[in-house]
Scaffold this active site. Sequence first.
Site, PDB file in Angstrom:
ATOM      1  N   ASN A   1      -7.622 -10.923  -2.846  1.00 17.27           N
ATOM      2  CA  ASN A   1      -7.473  -9.607  -2.236  1.00 17.27           C
ATOM      3  C   ASN A   1      -8.714  -8.785  -2.554  1.00 17.27           C
ATOM      4  OD1 ASN A   1      -5.857  -6.606  -3.175  1.00 17.27           O
ATOM      5  ND2 ASN A   1      -6.064  -7.252  -1.062  1.00 17.27           N
ATOM      6  N   GLY A   2      -9.034  -7.872  -1.645  1.00 21.05           N
ATOM      7  CA  GLY A   2     -10.155  -6.979  -1.886  1.00 21.05           C
ATOM      8  C   GLY A   2     -11.314  -7.229  -0.946  1.00 21.05           C
TER       9      GLY A   2
ATOM     10  N   GLN B   1       7.564  -5.283  -4.192  1.00 23.37           N
ATOM     11  CA  GLN B   1       6.683  -5.094  -5.338  1.00 23.37           C
ATOM     12  C   GLN B   1       7.278  -4.064  -6.279  1.00 23.37           C
ATOM     13  OE1 GLN B   1       2.749  -2.966  -5.606  1.00 23.37           O
ATOM     14  NE2 GLN B   1       1.983  -5.038  -5.999  1.00 23.37           N
TER      15      GLN B   1
ATOM     16  N   MET C   1       0.845  -1.192   0.000  1.00 19.76           N
ATOM     17  CA  MET C   1       0.000   0.000   0.000  1.00 19.76           C
ATOM     18  C   MET C   1       0.883   1.245   0.000  1.00 19.76           C
ATOM     19  SD  MET C   1      -2.988  -1.200   2.684  1.00 19.76           S
ATOM     20  CE  MET C   1      -1.850  -2.073   3.785  1.00 19.76           C
TER      21      MET C   1
ATOM     22  N   CYS D   1      -2.629  -1.630  -9.939  1.00 20.84           N
ATOM     23  CA  CYS D   1      -2.836  -0.250  -9.492  1.00 20.84           C
ATOM     24  C   CYS D   1      -3.452   0.589 -10.604  1.00 20.84           C
ATOM     25  CB  CYS D   1      -1.505   0.350  -9.048  1.00 20.84           C
ATOM     26  SG  CYS D   1      -1.659   2.050  -8.442  1.00 20.84           S
TER      27      CYS D   1
ATOM     28  N   LYS E   1       0.513  -9.462  -8.973  1.00 20.38           N
ATOM     29  CA  LYS E   1      -0.716  -8.998  -8.330  1.00 20.38           C
ATOM     30  C   LYS E   1      -1.536  -8.282  -9.395  1.00 20.38           C
ATOM     31  CE  LYS E   1      -2.580  -6.601  -4.273  1.00 20.38           C
ATOM     32  NZ  LYS E   1      -3.508  -5.633  -4.858  1.00 20.38           N
TER      33      LYS E   1
ATOM     34  N   GLY F   1      -5.460  -5.677   3.063  1.00 29.47           N
ATOM     35  CA  GLY F   1      -4.855  -4.364   2.954  1.00 29.47           C
ATOM     36  C   GLY F   1      -5.259  -3.419   4.065  1.00 29.47           C
ATOM     37  N   ARG F   2      -6.290  -2.641   3.819  1.00 26.36           N
ATOM     38  CA  ARG F   2      -6.633  -1.543   4.739  1.00 26.36           C
ATOM     39  C   ARG F   2      -6.956  -2.013   6.153  1.00 26.36           C
ATOM     40  NH1 ARG F   2     -11.039   1.000   0.983  1.00 26.36           N
ATOM     41  NH2 ARG F   2     -10.926  -1.118   0.142  1.00 26.36           N
TER      42      ARG F   2
ATOM     43  N   HIS G   1      -6.872  -9.212  -7.012  1.00 28.12           N
ATOM     44  CA  HIS G   1      -7.822  -8.281  -6.410  1.00 28.12           C
ATOM     45  C   HIS G   1      -9.146  -8.505  -7.135  1.00 28.12           C
ATOM     46  CE1 HIS G   1      -8.645  -3.941  -4.849  1.00 28.12           C
ATOM     47  NE2 HIS G   1      -9.755  -4.648  -4.919  1.00 28.12           N
TER      48      HIS G   1
END
Length: 334
Positions: A207-208, A66, A14, A96, A135, A230-231, A167
């Site tokens: 992911n997500g 990454q 991130m 991204c 990713k 992640g978050r 994701h």
Amino acid sequence: MQLEQHAKLSVAPMMDWTDRHCRYLHRQLSRHALLYTEMVTAAALVRGGAVHLLDHDPAEHPVALQLGGSDPVELAKAARLGAAAGYDEINLNCGCPSDRVQSGTFGAVLMRQPGLVADCVAAMRDAVDVDVTIKCRIGVDDQDPENVLPEFLARIVAAGCERVTIHARKAWLQGLSPKENRDIPPLDYDLVMRMKGLFPNLHISINGGVATLDQAVELLDGGLDGVMIGRAAYHQPADILISADRRVFGSAGPDTSADTAVQAMLPYIEAHLSAGGRLHQVTRHMLGLFAGRPGARTWRRMLSEGATAPGAGPALVEAALAEVLPLAPARKAV
């Protein structure tokens, strides 16, 4: 433990968040979860000579670098630098959606060029002995994920990629901001599950939208090889990580705790300050450690307001911790 086993649970790369201080903190909470750097562009390393971006503490391992880029030759050179710096894995960002990333022809826009991604994977694999992973998103813009994702995966697998993190949302390169791209496109976990059926030998992490460790365990039990968070892992790191070694990796325990993590950070903070760093560079990642516990607001306030003051150091962190500890025992993991 093999790296693919560490990948059963990982903390997502991130930007502006998962720097070396954040990763050191997360490692105090979980010995086994795989950690990722922020995205580093291959150009910054190869053409810009910004090798300081590869700095990390040995305690962070297992840790993955990454990379962002789309030039196979340049990515191979950057991967070589990352492997020489000691990273356990090199991951290529194909997810991204930011304008800056698109203008450099990397990130999610690469979902449109699976052949180029395959060339990048092959070049990096030829250059390094560590794992090379991807990713990605399930697609971009008007692509049909049911068609494009299997083709994308088939191309990278043929190039030698053995692990991928998907994701489970599309990225809309026009019309949505990077922040909106993390929330608005609907999640399609079922599609990712179907990809595991189509590619049984490919290690697939999802992911997500994963907000709790319970949800991660459920996805693993459902047949996926890994879950990347992640978050939630950033904003509530203790909730995600303190019982992960036991629940995900089968360690005997005992679970870690936010309290002991803070104590473990004190010598690290002292060393960082001695090297000319500032307290807030470390403590900004620690604000959510006590989320949901009595005293959490005081903890956040004391660090937010005090960490940028001249001379601020470990004493401030200890004082803030003292405001939390008497109020409630550490939350018991389930």
